[in-house]
Design a protein around this motif. Structure first.
Motif, PDB file in Angstrom:
ATOM      1  N   ALA A  20       0.830  -1.210   0.000  1.00 38.01           N
ATOM      2  CA  ALA A  20       0.000   0.000   0.000  1.00 38.01           C
ATOM      3  C   ALA A  20       0.861   1.255   0.000  1.00 38.01           C
ATOM      4  O   ALA A  20       0.483   2.272  -0.573  1.00 38.01           O
ATOM      5  N   ARG A  23       1.868   2.475  -3.569  1.00 37.19           N
ATOM      6  CA  ARG A  23       0.822   2.909  -4.501  1.00 37.19           C
ATOM      7  C   ARG A  23       0.290   4.278  -4.107  1.00 37.19           C
ATOM      8  O   ARG A  23       0.171   4.599  -2.933  1.00 37.19           O
ATOM      9  N   GLY A  25      -2.769   7.276  -4.036  1.00 35.56           N
ATOM     10  CA  GLY A  25      -4.197   7.247  -3.715  1.00 35.56           C
ATOM     11  C   GLY A  25      -5.079   7.100  -4.937  1.00 35.56           C
ATOM     12  O   GLY A  25      -6.139   6.476  -4.895  1.00 35.56           O
ATOM     13  N   LYS A  27      -4.422   5.377  -7.609  1.00 35.80           N
ATOM     14  CA  LYS A  27      -4.450   3.970  -8.014  1.00 35.80           C
ATOM     15  C   LYS A  27      -5.387   3.165  -7.134  1.00 35.80           C
ATOM     16  O   LYS A  27      -6.054   2.244  -7.601  1.00 35.80           O
ATOM     17  N   TRP A  28      -5.472   3.495  -5.847  1.00 39.18           N
ATOM     18  CA  TRP A  28      -6.392   2.790  -4.950  1.00 39.18           C
ATOM     19  C   TRP A  28      -7.839   3.092  -5.315  1.00 39.18           C
ATOM     20  O   TRP A  28      -8.700   2.203  -5.298  1.00 39.18           O
ATOM     21  N   ALA A  31      -8.604   1.136  -8.347  1.00 39.06           N
ATOM     22  CA  ALA A  31      -8.743  -0.286  -8.011  1.00 39.06           C
ATOM     23  C   ALA A  31     -10.114  -0.559  -7.387  1.00 39.06           C
ATOM     24  O   ALA A  31     -10.751  -1.566  -7.695  1.00 39.06           O
TER      25      ALA A  31
END
Length: 105
Positions: A20, A23, A25, A27-28, A31
């Motif tokens: 985490a 990566r 924010g 990309k989260w 996702a």
């Protein structure tokens, strides 16, 4: 060849935190949307499959006739029913023609 030892939950959490941390924010968020969209579609299909599955209640009307009516009475009743059907069809056609004129088709 021996199997690897099972990892402890502490190692799992540390790996997840490290992953985490690499990566951003954005990309989260992407996702989450990438996972959420197919889930919503599948749930929509499941809900849709459970709605309006059975046909609704159907009412059937039966006419009562006397047992001693003549053939002429039967033919007259049939002609009246056909005339009524034709009137309904003509009225429906007239309504569609009126709609066609209003829409300019």
């Amino acid at each position: 060849m021996p199997l690897p030892r099972p990892a402890s939950p502490r190692a799992l959490w540390s790996d997840l935190r490290a992953f985490a941390g690499e990566r951003s924010g954005v990309k989260w968020i992407a996702a989450v949307f990438a996972i959420l969209m197919p889930v919503v579609i599948v749930v929509g299909f499941i809900v849709d499959a459970r709605t309006n599955v059975l046909p609704g209640e159907q009412v059937i009307y039966a006419e009562s006739w006397s047992a001693n009516r003549t053939d002429a009475e039967i033919v007259e009743a049939q002609q009246q029913r056909e005339a009524r059907k034709q009137e309904i069809a003509d009225e429906r056609q007239r309504q569609f023609q009126k709609l066609e004129r209003r829409l300019g088709l």
